[in-house]
Enzyme design. Structure first.
Site, mmCIF file in Angstrom:
data_model
loop_
_atom_site.group_PDB
_atom_site.id
_atom_site.type_symbol
_atom_site.label_atom_id
_atom_site.label_comp_id
_atom_site.label_asym_id
_atom_site.label_seq_id
_atom_site.Cartn_x
_atom_site.Cartn_y
_atom_site.Cartn_z
ATOM 1 N N ASP A 1 3.486 2.455 -27.812
ATOM 2 C CA ASP A 1 3.268 1.346 -26.880
ATOM 3 C C ASP A 1 2.175 0.426 -27.414
ATOM 4 O OD1 ASP A 1 2.884 -0.417 -24.831
ATOM 5 O OD2 ASP A 1 2.788 1.096 -23.256
ATOM 6 N N SER B 1 1.285 -3.706 -27.488
ATOM 7 C CA SER B 1 1.683 -4.965 -26.847
ATOM 8 C C SER B 1 2.184 -5.995 -27.858
ATOM 9 C CB SER B 1 0.487 -5.553 -26.096
ATOM 10 O OG SER B 1 0.831 -6.814 -25.574
ATOM 11 N N ALA B 2 3.200 -6.735 -27.435
ATOM 12 C CA ALA B 2 3.696 -7.858 -28.234
ATOM 13 C C ALA B 2 2.638 -8.964 -28.371
ATOM 14 C CB ALA B 2 4.976 -8.419 -27.608
ATOM 15 N N ASP B 3 1.594 -8.899 -27.560
ATOM 16 C CA ASP B 3 0.503 -9.888 -27.687
ATOM 17 C C ASP B 3 -0.102 -9.866 -29.093
ATOM 18 O OD1 ASP B 3 0.880 -10.382 -24.986
ATOM 19 O OD2 ASP B 3 -1.025 -9.481 -24.341
ATOM 20 N N GLU C 1 -2.283 -18.429 -18.495
ATOM 21 C CA GLU C 1 -1.071 -17.610 -18.350
ATOM 22 C C GLU C 1 -0.731 -17.374 -16.877
ATOM 23 O OE1 GLU C 1 -1.075 -13.441 -18.367
ATOM 24 O OE2 GLU C 1 -3.099 -13.258 -19.198
ATOM 25 N N LYS D 1 -9.821 -3.980 -22.376
ATOM 26 C CA LYS D 1 -10.321 -2.924 -21.504
ATOM 27 C C LYS D 1 -9.867 -1.580 -22.024
ATOM 28 C CE LYS D 1 -8.468 -4.674 -17.731
ATOM 29 N NZ LYS D 1 -7.608 -5.740 -18.289
ATOM 30 N N LYS E 1 7.957 -10.196 -15.347
ATOM 31 C CA LYS E 1 6.940 -10.327 -16.397
ATOM 32 C C LYS E 1 7.683 -10.645 -17.692
ATOM 33 C CE LYS E 1 3.777 -7.255 -18.859
ATOM 34 N NZ LYS E 1 3.226 -5.889 -18.884
ATOM 35 N N VAL F 1 0.411 -13.070 -22.296
ATOM 36 C CA VAL F 1 -0.363 -13.755 -23.335
ATOM 37 C C VAL F 1 0.576 -14.212 -24.463
ATOM 38 C CG1 VAL F 1 -2.091 -13.405 -25.158
ATOM 39 C CG2 VAL F 1 -2.561 -12.641 -22.811
HETATM 40 N N1 PSU Z 1 -4.779 -7.435 -19.142
HETATM 41 C C1 PSU Z 1 -5.428 -7.816 -18.011
HETATM 42 N N2 PSU Z 1 -4.766 -8.544 -17.082
HETATM 43 C C2 PSU Z 1 -3.473 -8.918 -17.255
HETATM 44 C C3 PSU Z 1 -2.804 -8.531 -18.462
HETATM 45 C C4 PSU Z 1 -3.491 -7.794 -19.373
HETATM 46 O O1 PSU Z 1 -6.587 -7.493 -17.835
HETATM 47 O O2 PSU Z 1 -2.904 -9.563 -16.362
HETATM 48 C C5 PSU Z 1 -1.398 -8.998 -18.696
HETATM 49 C C6 PSU Z 1 -1.384 -10.183 -19.668
HETATM 50 O O3 PSU Z 1 -0.385 -11.096 -19.263
HETATM 51 C C7 PSU Z 1 -0.986 -9.535 -20.976
HETATM 52 C C8 PSU Z 1 -0.047 -8.476 -20.505
HETATM 53 O O4 PSU Z 1 -0.378 -10.411 -21.897
HETATM 54 O O5 PSU Z 1 -0.635 -7.971 -19.318
HETATM 55 C C9 PSU Z 1 0.158 -7.373 -21.522
HETATM 56 O O6 PSU Z 1 1.206 -6.567 -21.117
HETATM 57 P P1 PSU Z 1 1.822 -5.519 -22.149
HETATM 58 O O7 PSU Z 1 0.716 -4.521 -22.388
HETATM 59 O O8 PSU Z 1 2.987 -4.936 -21.409
HETATM 60 O O9 PSU Z 1 2.198 -6.278 -23.370
HETATM 61 MN MN MN Z 2 3.657 -2.186 -23.759
#
Ligand code: PSU
Ligand code: MN
Length: 303
Positions: free
Chosen positions: A141, A143-145, A27, A162, A89, A109
């Site tokens: 909140d 994540s879309a992941d 990524e 984490k 992002k 991701v």
């Molecule tokens: N966790 C990490 N390092 C990162 C990310 C997450 O330890 O760089 C990044 C990844 O690209 C992940 C994104 O897909 O943050 C998730 O962001 P969000 O929570 O806004 O979906």
């Molecule tokens: Mn988010």
């Protein structure tokens, strides 16, 4: 779907895919938003080298000038790393506008999975995934992941989640969405900077062959979605749980106080934790990514 209208696969990646050679996706949000320059570029290039040393071809994924890229040049990695936060992002919801406007985008991701699947890449290595944030009962909140893992057929190899996230709730959502969570050589979900979290994984598997066989079975049965492999950070690079958990608590508190929300939350917390730990968290972060890259290359070789 005419994906080729939008997608550029680097010649080396294309050759590997056409000849059934192993390829590992990577990524780019981890480059632009996950680490500071120049460590981000250095890490990204080392990760590519480690994947090659373990017998696979790396395909770092990003959007450049509105084109979906599977496989970047050194110059393109340097460009994204140097621009850092100035590269948007890009998660699933951002993709249409970034592409239509011909912009650059750093893939999360979720978006990396989408583009990897378009290209025909099955294995993807990263550091950490997004998940259910602490306090999501109020903020929603999530994540879309997680949604992407439910629908897109790519194996994601990470170092667990984490504790900027609520790990228990993250596991609950993954269960609901039918995403298998595998511990590589462990029954316990690793917590990114540390090897232990107090939460169990669904299954422990011990070899790249076993990982590949599980994913192959999933694909063969026509079950949609990906698979999450959690690979503990090597003992020698893991952090003192008290030190890192205190830093995380402090960072989360600060983000709530400042009203940080939406796509800013994860990058804010990562940068804050790095500052509080005086860079120790960054050093661990880099090592666990290398560890995941090696496992992903070996697993792609058995796929
Ligand atoms: N966790 C990490 N390092 C990162 C990310 C997450 O330890 O760089 C990044 C990844 O690209 C992940 C994104 O897909 O943050 C998730 O962001 P969000 O929570 O806004 O979906
Ligand atoms: Mn988010």
């Amino acid at each position: 779907m005419d994906v080729n209208r939008y997608l550029d696969i680097a010649p080396e990646v294309k050759e590997a895919l056409e000849n059934g050679k192993p390829v590992v996706a990577l990524e780019s949000t981890i480059i632009s938003h996950g680490m500071p320059y120049p460590q981000n570029v250095e890490t990204a290039l080392n990760v590519e080298r480690i994947i090659r040393e373990n017998g696979a071809v790396p395909a770092t994924i990003a959007i450049i000038g509105g084109r979906l890229k599977a496989g970047l040049s050194k110059d393109q990695i340097e460009y994204l790393g140097k621009k850092g936060y100035d590269v948007p992002k890009t998660s699933r919801r951002d993709l249409p506008v970034i592409v239509a406007k011909g912009m650059d985008g750093a893939t999360t991701v979720a978006t990396t999975m989408i583009i990897a699947a378009m290209a025909g890449i099955k294995v993807f290595a990263t550091g950490g995934i997004g998940g259910v944030h602490r306090g999501a009962q109020e903020t929603m909140d999530i994540s879309a992941d997680l949604e992407e893992l439910a629908q897109t057929p790519v194996m994601v190899i990470c170092a667990g989640a984490k504790s900027i996230l609520d790990l228990g709730l993250t596991l609950e959502v993954l269960e609901t969405k039918g995403v298998t969570v595998i511990g590589y050589g462990t029954e316990e979900l690793p917590a990114f900077y540390t090897r232990k979290s107090g939460f169990g994984v669904d299954y422990r598997l011990d070899t790249p062959e076993e990982l590949a066989a599980a994913f192959r079975a999933k694909l063969d049965m026509g079950l949609k979605g990906g698979m999450l492999v959690t690979n503990p950070i090597p003992e020698e690079y893991s952090m003192d749980p008290d030190v890192i958990n205190k830093a995380i608590d402090e960072a989360v508190e600060e983000s709530v106080k400042l009203g940080i929300h939406g796509k800013q939350t994860t990058p804010f917390l990562l940068a804050k934790i790095k500052d509080i730990t005086g860079g120790d968290s960054l050093a661990s972060n880099i090592r666990l990514v290398y560890n995941n890259a090696a496992l992903a290359a070996k697993t792609a070789g058995k796929m």
